[in-house]
Design an enzyme around this catalytic site. Structure first.
Site, PDB file in Angstrom:
ATOM      1  N   HIS A 219      -9.184 -34.608  15.235  1.00 38.71           N
ATOM      2  CA  HIS A 219      -7.676 -35.528  15.802  1.00 38.71           C
ATOM      3  C   HIS A 219      -6.220 -34.235  16.241  1.00 38.71           C
ATOM      4  O   HIS A 219      -4.807 -34.446  16.536  1.00 38.71           O
ATOM      5  CB  HIS A 219      -6.840 -36.343  14.235  1.00 38.71           C
TER       6      HIS A 219
ATOM      7  N   GLU B 282       9.371  -6.044   4.639  1.00 35.41           N
ATOM      8  CA  GLU B 282       9.314  -6.995   4.252  1.00 35.41           C
ATOM      9  C   GLU B 282       8.980  -7.104   2.913  1.00 35.41           C
ATOM     10  O   GLU B 282       9.873  -8.243   1.926  1.00 35.41           O
ATOM     11  CB  GLU B 282       8.377  -8.411   5.072  1.00 35.41           C
TER      12      GLU B 282
ATOM     13  N   GLU C  83      -6.902  -7.732  14.183  1.00 38.99           N
ATOM     14  CA  GLU C  83      -6.377  -6.021  13.342  1.00 38.99           C
ATOM     15  C   GLU C  83      -7.409  -4.846  13.077  1.00 38.99           C
ATOM     16  O   GLU C  83      -6.983  -4.275  14.399  1.00 38.99           O
ATOM     17  CB  GLU C  83      -5.298  -6.021  12.826  1.00 38.99           C
TER      18      GLU C  83
ATOM     19  N   LYS D   2       7.293  -2.209  14.350  1.00 35.92           N
ATOM     20  CA  LYS D   2       7.839  -1.760  13.282  1.00 35.92           C
ATOM     21  C   LYS D   2       9.169  -1.068  13.141  1.00 35.92           C
ATOM     22  O   LYS D   2      10.126  -0.608  12.944  1.00 35.92           O
ATOM     23  CB  LYS D   2       7.377  -0.628  12.223  1.00 35.92           C
TER      24      LYS D   2
ATOM     25  N   GLY E  22      -5.715  -2.487   4.135  1.00 35.15           N
ATOM     26  CA  GLY E  22      -4.810  -3.454   3.800  1.00 35.15           C
ATOM     27  C   GLY E  22      -5.600  -4.722   4.109  1.00 35.15           C
ATOM     28  O   GLY E  22      -5.246  -5.148   3.101  1.00 35.15           O
ATOM     29  N   ARG E  23      -6.186  -5.128   5.104  1.00 37.70           N
ATOM     30  CA  ARG E  23      -6.749  -6.402   5.669  1.00 37.70           C
ATOM     31  C   ARG E  23      -7.798  -6.215   4.790  1.00 37.70           C
ATOM     32  O   ARG E  23      -8.833  -7.736   4.728  1.00 37.70           O
ATOM     33  CB  ARG E  23      -7.107  -6.804   7.082  1.00 37.70           C
TER      34      ARG E  23
ATOM     35  N   LYS F 266       0.682  -1.223  -0.025  1.00 39.22           N
ATOM     36  CA  LYS F 266       0.040   0.056  -0.226  1.00 39.22           C
ATOM     37  C   LYS F 266       1.181   1.392  -0.107  1.00 39.22           C
ATOM     38  O   LYS F 266       0.765   2.294  -0.581  1.00 39.22           O
ATOM     39  CB  LYS F 266      -0.835   0.223   1.344  1.00 39.22           C
TER      40      LYS F 266
END
Length: 540
Positions: free
Chosen positions: A378, A206, A347, A506, A261-262, A200
């Site tokens: 399981h 990263e 978030e 950050k 962003g999400r 964005k």
């Protein structure tokens, strides 16, 4: 707006009243309970009858939503009011599904022109007309992003594998751990690989690190700077920074600050989705989201799927002290859906102050976790059935498989239903003792084993079902949870659309990086951090 004490006291009283009996007994008292406490939208059916809920409690919960002006605030979001009050931004991911129909003509035109560019590119890939610098057809797409620029697209591309329009392979690189990019690149041919850099701000550590690594690899393989134009695209609000990276303007796709962003997989961040499933199915995906938007806006709260799920979440979190919620997807296509929803939910609603800045004095934002059934049976269902934690569950399952094999879908569906039934009904000590006495065990042994085999029951769950997972259904599912999360934020009086807690780490990482690199003047650290810095340096 603070909590209404009268409403809170009313809900506490309903909780006390309802928990005096068993959930299974509510079905015995009301033969129409399933019909009364289920609702549908398009292809989705929500059964919420296996909860501690009745008409009186549901009225009290919907009154809470009304008191928090949920309807008015929903319309404020859709029309583009500034509802993100800490960043002074509108929240308009929904406009990406309806083409900006309610926005100004200029913004609507930009939304639609960007979508048409995405669909055109997807069409070129589908027909084999998207080619690299040597004229070979693109056969691998690498999406480089992190967070919302990775989780949503990766989930959707994987979920809709049955609907991929070509044999193109899709890889997703997100982690700054060099292992991630290092394992992806050897799978790529520079002549036939397309990289999509999704950031964005085009400053995310990263993403930029992995993008630079991909660029260096590509140039090392090709030795041709001009070839970048055929193999690198960027999606960003910071088009200038993307251009500085070397990506030509024709390969830049815009984002906007009113798309979090999400919530961005509906935008050009979802370019990999469009490329995977093709133009027609991508539009069906958008239509599914749009159908849920209309349901959320128009349907009375009593039958409104996102609102019901939001209210039940508040009910469990604030009145039953549920600290977490499990999401169990009985559909292998949705194996990445829990991880995607973790970001979307936690978030958004992992907040401890109200819109006003005052501290909350109630729980917000459940811890979301889960996995894919029947694997989870399981793994951690033992805790759900006999553990000490109160964990509400959302089950998701399709009546049909996208990839049928014999009668395996019937077994999958029956396992899903059996788990929700077992959580609700449990098994009493008395019935277990009776069974073991009939098997010839002594009274003492039967009583001892019954204590260990006893399953308490009365664990609430929702079940979401659909005919078969399609792009349209997936669009509905995602929008359903988006609106559930938004509705909860309004009820809790918190801002679902900022994420200031993410920023601190950050900032600190930049200082620590400087120390690791041995830069002079790097800030002093606490003893623990300094010791770990020293360990890193000693092991280089």
């Amino acid at each position: 707006m603070s909590r209404n004490t009268i409403q809170t006291d009313s809900l506490k009283a309903h909780k006390t009243r309802l928990t005096d009996t068993a959930i299974a007994a509510l079905f015995q008292a009301d033969p129409e309970r399933f019909q009364r406490f289920s609702t549908s939208c398009g292809e989705l059916l929500l059964d919420y009858s296996k909860n501690y809920i009745d008409e009186q409690a549901l009225v009290a919960l919907t009154d809470l939503a009304q008191a928090q002006s949920l309807r008015d605030k929903t319309e404020a979001m859709f029309r583009g009011d500034i509802i993100n009050n800490t960043e002074q931004r509108a929240v308009l991911h929904t406009a990406l599904r309806n083409g900006g129909a309610e926005l100004d003509p200029e913004t609507a035109a930009l939304i639609n022109s960007t979508r048409q560019r995405m669909l055109a590119l997807a069409g070129d890939l589908e027909t084999g007309n998207l080619k690299g610098y040597t004229g070979k057809t693109i056969d691998t797409v690498v999406n480089i992003g992190v967070g919302g620029s990775d989780l949503g697209p990766a989930m959707a591309v994987d979920a809709l594998a049955k609907y991929h329009s070509s044999k193109t392979r899709f890889l997703f690189v997100s982690n700054i751990d060099p292992v991630h990019i290092s394992r992806a690149l050897p799978q790529c041919n520079p002549e036939t690989t397309l990289f999509i850099i999704c950031s964005k701000t085009f400053t995310t550590l990263e993403t930029l690190a992995n993008a630079q690594a991909a660029r260096a690899w590509f140039l090392q393989q090709t030795g041709d700077e001009q070839a970048i134009a055929k193999h690198f695209l960027a999606v960003s609000t910071n088009l200038a920074a993307a251009a500085d990276f070397g990506i030509p303007e024709s390969n830049l796709f815009p984002m906007w600050d009113w798309v979090g962003g999400r919530y961005s997989l509906w935008s050009a961040i979802g370019l990999s989705i469009a490329l995977a499933i093709g133009p027609e199915q991508f539009e069906a995906f958008l239509e599914g989201g749009k159908a849920m938007d209309e349901h959320f806006r128009q349907t009375p709260f009593r039958h409104n799927m996102p609102v019901i799920m939001a209210l039940l979440g508040v009910w469990h979190s604030d009145f039953f002290n549920a600290q977490s919620q499990a999401l169990l997807c009985y559909d292998q296509n949705l194996s990445l859906f829990p991880a995607y929803l973790q970001q979307l939910d936690m978030e958004s609603n992992g907040k401890s102050v109200r819109f006003s800045g005052d501290s909350v004095d109630y729980a917000t934002g459940a811890i979301l976790w889960g996995g894919v059934g029947t694997n989870t049976q399981h793994s951690f269902h033992q805790l759900l059935h006999q553990g000490t934690h109160f964990v509400p569950v959302d089950f998701i399952v399709g009546a049909q498989s996208t990839d049928p094999v014999a009668d395996q879908q019937m077994s999958l569906y029956s396992n899903c239903l059996a788990q929700s039934q077992a959580l609700m009904q449990g098994r009493s000590e008395a019935s277990l003792i009776e069974e073991m006495l009939a098997q010839g065990k002594s009274k003492e042994e039967a009583a001892f084993l019954a204590r260990h085999r006893h399953v308490p029951g009365n664990k609430p769950s929702n079940t979401l079902v659909y005919p078969v997972l399609t792009p349209y259904v997936l669009g509905q599912l995602i929008a359903l949870y988006e609106h559930k999360i938004f509705a909860q934020s309004i009820i809790w009086d918190i801002n679902a659309f900022d994420q200031w807690g993410v920023e601190l780490g950050k900032q600190l990482s930049k200082k620590i990086t400087a120390k690791l690199a041995g830069e002079q003047g790097a800030a002093d650290e606490d003893g623990s951090t300094q010791g770990l810095i020293d360990f890193f340096k000693q092991n280089q």
